[in-house]
Every structure is written in C-alpha cells, then in structure tokens.
Scaffold this motif. Structure first.
Motif, PDB file in Angstrom:
ATOM      1  N   LEU A  12       0.811  -1.215   0.000  1.00  0.00           N
ATOM      2  CA  LEU A  12       0.000   0.000   0.000  1.00  0.00           C
ATOM      3  C   LEU A  12       0.842   1.262   0.000  1.00  0.00           C
ATOM      4  CD1 LEU A  12      -2.789   1.307   0.105  1.00  0.00           C
ATOM      5  CD2 LEU A  12      -2.720   1.093   2.607  1.00  0.00           C
ATOM      6  N   TRP A  13       1.879   1.315   0.839  1.00  0.00           N
ATOM      7  CA  TRP A  13       2.694   2.529   0.911  1.00  0.00           C
ATOM      8  C   TRP A  13       3.318   2.851  -0.438  1.00  0.00           C
ATOM      9  CZ3 TRP A  13       7.756   3.255  -0.417  1.00  0.00           C
ATOM     10  CH2 TRP A  13       8.571   2.122  -0.528  1.00  0.00           C
ATOM     11  N   LEU A  14       3.742   1.812  -1.190  1.00  0.00           N
ATOM     12  CA  LEU A  14       4.378   2.016  -2.484  1.00  0.00           C
ATOM     13  C   LEU A  14       3.368   2.492  -3.527  1.00  0.00           C
ATOM     14  CD1 LEU A  14       7.048   1.778  -3.995  1.00  0.00           C
ATOM     15  CD2 LEU A  14       6.448  -0.586  -4.563  1.00  0.00           C
ATOM     16  N   ARG A  15       2.143   1.993  -3.440  1.00  0.00           N
ATOM     17  CA  ARG A  15       1.106   2.428  -4.376  1.00  0.00           C
ATOM     18  C   ARG A  15       0.703   3.879  -4.115  1.00  0.00           C
ATOM     19  NH1 ARG A  15      -3.361  -1.446  -3.304  1.00  0.00           N
ATOM     20  NH2 ARG A  15      -2.053  -2.439  -1.741  1.00  0.00           N
ATOM     21  N   ILE A  16       0.641   4.244  -2.828  1.00  0.00           N
ATOM     22  CA  ILE A  16       0.336   5.645  -2.486  1.00  0.00           C
ATOM     23  C   ILE A  16       1.451   6.556  -2.980  1.00  0.00           C
ATOM     24  CG2 ILE A  16       0.088   7.273  -0.572  1.00  0.00           C
ATOM     25  CD1 ILE A  16      -1.312   5.029   0.987  1.00  0.00           C
ATOM     26  N   TRP A  17       2.707   6.147  -2.726  1.00  0.00           N
ATOM     27  CA  TRP A  17       3.841   6.931  -3.199  1.00  0.00           C
ATOM     28  C   TRP A  17       3.791   7.074  -4.716  1.00  0.00           C
ATOM     29  CZ3 TRP A  17       7.409   5.203  -6.754  1.00  0.00           C
ATOM     30  CH2 TRP A  17       8.387   6.143  -7.090  1.00  0.00           C
ATOM     31  N   ASN A 201      -3.870  -2.593  -7.468  1.00  0.00           N
ATOM     32  CA  ASN A 201      -4.292  -3.558  -6.441  1.00  0.00           C
ATOM     33  C   ASN A 201      -3.132  -4.232  -5.713  1.00  0.00           C
ATOM     34  OD1 ASN A 201      -3.398  -5.666  -8.161  1.00  0.00           O
ATOM     35  ND2 ASN A 201      -5.413  -5.826  -9.111  1.00  0.00           N
ATOM     36  N   GLY A 202      -1.899  -4.037  -6.210  1.00  0.00           N
ATOM     37  CA  GLY A 202      -0.737  -4.592  -5.539  1.00  0.00           C
ATOM     38  C   GLY A 202      -0.312  -5.956  -6.017  1.00  0.00           C
ATOM     39  N   TRP A 203      -1.141  -6.633  -6.805  1.00  0.00           N
ATOM     40  CA  TRP A 203      -0.859  -8.013  -7.198  1.00  0.00           C
ATOM     41  C   TRP A 203      -0.375  -8.102  -8.643  1.00  0.00           C
ATOM     42  CZ3 TRP A 203      -0.904 -11.962  -3.757  1.00  0.00           C
ATOM     43  CH2 TRP A 203      -1.542 -11.737  -2.539  1.00  0.00           C
ATOM     44  N   HIS A 204       0.713  -8.846  -8.832  1.00  0.00           N
ATOM     45  CA  HIS A 204       1.245  -9.089 -10.164  1.00  0.00           C
ATOM     46  C   HIS A 204       0.977 -10.537 -10.561  1.00  0.00           C
ATOM     47  CE1 HIS A 204       3.959  -8.758 -13.638  1.00  0.00           C
ATOM     48  NE2 HIS A 204       4.287 -10.018 -13.348  1.00  0.00           N
ATOM     49  N   GLY A 205       0.497 -10.718 -11.794  1.00  0.00           N
ATOM     50  CA  GLY A 205       0.281 -12.084 -12.278  1.00  0.00           C
ATOM     51  C   GLY A 205      -1.121 -12.319 -12.773  1.00  0.00           C
TER      52      GLY A 205
END
Length: 205
Positions: A12-17, A201-205
């Motif tokens: 989450l922190w990386l997505r907000i950044w 959403n944070g998910w890869h794949g």
C-alpha cells in the motif's frame, strides 16, 4: 507470497507513493513546459498559475521522494534496487535483444518477474539512475532556483543561476522521457492493462 500464481509486489505505501509521484511529475511537466515557453506565446497555463502549480508540485514531489527512500530502507522493497555488477553487461544485452526481437516473436522474457526479481535489468538500472540521480538533481536544482540567493554567482566563469537552470531543465526532460518509456514498458504485460492493474491492487500475475 501470492495465491493462484500471483505475487504481492506493490504494498500500500508504495502504491500511495507511486500515485502521488505520478500526479506530481505530471503537474511539473505541464507547468514546466508552460513556464519554459511563456515568452513565446505558447501557454498551457497562465503564467501565475504555472508558477504556483510548479512550486507546489515541486514541494510535493520532494517530500514524497523521502517517503520512497525511507520505504526502501525500512522495507524489503529496497532489495530490488541493489546493484549486481558481475554479469551486468551480459544481462542488459540479453534484455535488449528481447526488446528488439524476442518480444515480437512471442518468446518468453529472459528475466520474468518473481518474488526475488521485480525488474528486468534494463528496468532496474534505469530506475536506479532516475530515482537516485536525476530525480534528486531535479529536486536540488529546483529548490536552488526557488532560493536563488544560495546559488554561487559563477561556476567556471558561467552564471551559477544559468547553470542551475540548465541542469534543472535537462534533468526534468530526462524524467519526462523516462515517464514515456515507463508507460510503454508497463503496457507490455500479459495484456496492455495488466501492469496498470497491478499498481492499483498490488498483485502481479
């Protein structure tokens, strides 16, 4: 770890950044272009609006940058930026060959995303140059222009303000070019929108 073959690579922190940085950089680009060409009758924004937006976006991106650095120090995300010199040229050459021909032949990527490797070699080192050299240079020169009294009057007989402005413009242009390439490479997932969904959403794949 993930489920169903998916990897949770974007906390989450990386997505907000990432969202704040993207909006801030876009604001800097549009306001910067407007300021750069303001004397030639080409205005994306009114001059006063462009100055205010550029200054606010600059402060926002600068503060947000420290979130990025702190996050990489305090979380495992920092491991993706560790430099591995042995075999570097060979890895980069292999990735270039994939982008030049392999991808058009339907070949599998030589460095697929995994829990240990989020970036391919070209991505990794371009991110390192942008995030740890050119973006800090953009920030430092931006603040120097905001407080021009701290700039040396002359550097090797060249105006310190002019040199700072040139460095600021060049670093800003390189960040802009990186953004375009970044958007293109992001579209090279399983589908053009796959990587964009991942950063949401944070998910890869």
């Amino acid at each position: 770890m993930g489920t169903g073959g998916k990897l949770y690579l974007y906390p989450l922190w990386l997505r907000i950044w990432h969202a704040i940085n993207a909006l801030g950089i876009l604001a800097l680009i549009f306001s910067g272009i407007s300021l750069h060409y303001s004397g030639r009758g080409f205005l994306l924004l009114k001059f006063e609006t462009a100055i205010a937006l550029h200054n606010m976006a600059g402060v926002l991106v600068s503060a947000n940058y420290f979130l990025f650095v702190l996050g990489n120090i305090m979380t495992k995300n920092g491991k993706y930026y560790r430099v591995k010199v042995p075999g570097l040229s060979k890895r980069i050459k292999k990735q270039i060959q994939y982008y030049v021909s392999g991808i058009f032949k339907g070949e599998e990527p030589p460095y697929p995303v995994s829990e240990k490797r989020k970036f391919n070699p070209l991505q990794k080192y371009s991110y390192i140059f942008i995030m740890y050299f050119f973006l800090p240079l953009l920030i430092v020169t931006g603040f120097a222009l905001f407080f021009p009294e701290i700039i040396m009057e002359q550097v090797f007989r060249v105006s310190g303000v002019m040199l700072t402005a040139v460095l600021h413009s060049v670093s800003g242009f390189l960040v802009f070019i990186f953004l375009l390439i970044h958007l293109y490479v992001a579209s090279l997932g399983k589908s053009p929108s796959d990587n964009f969904r991942s950063i949401l959403n944070g998910w890869h794949g």
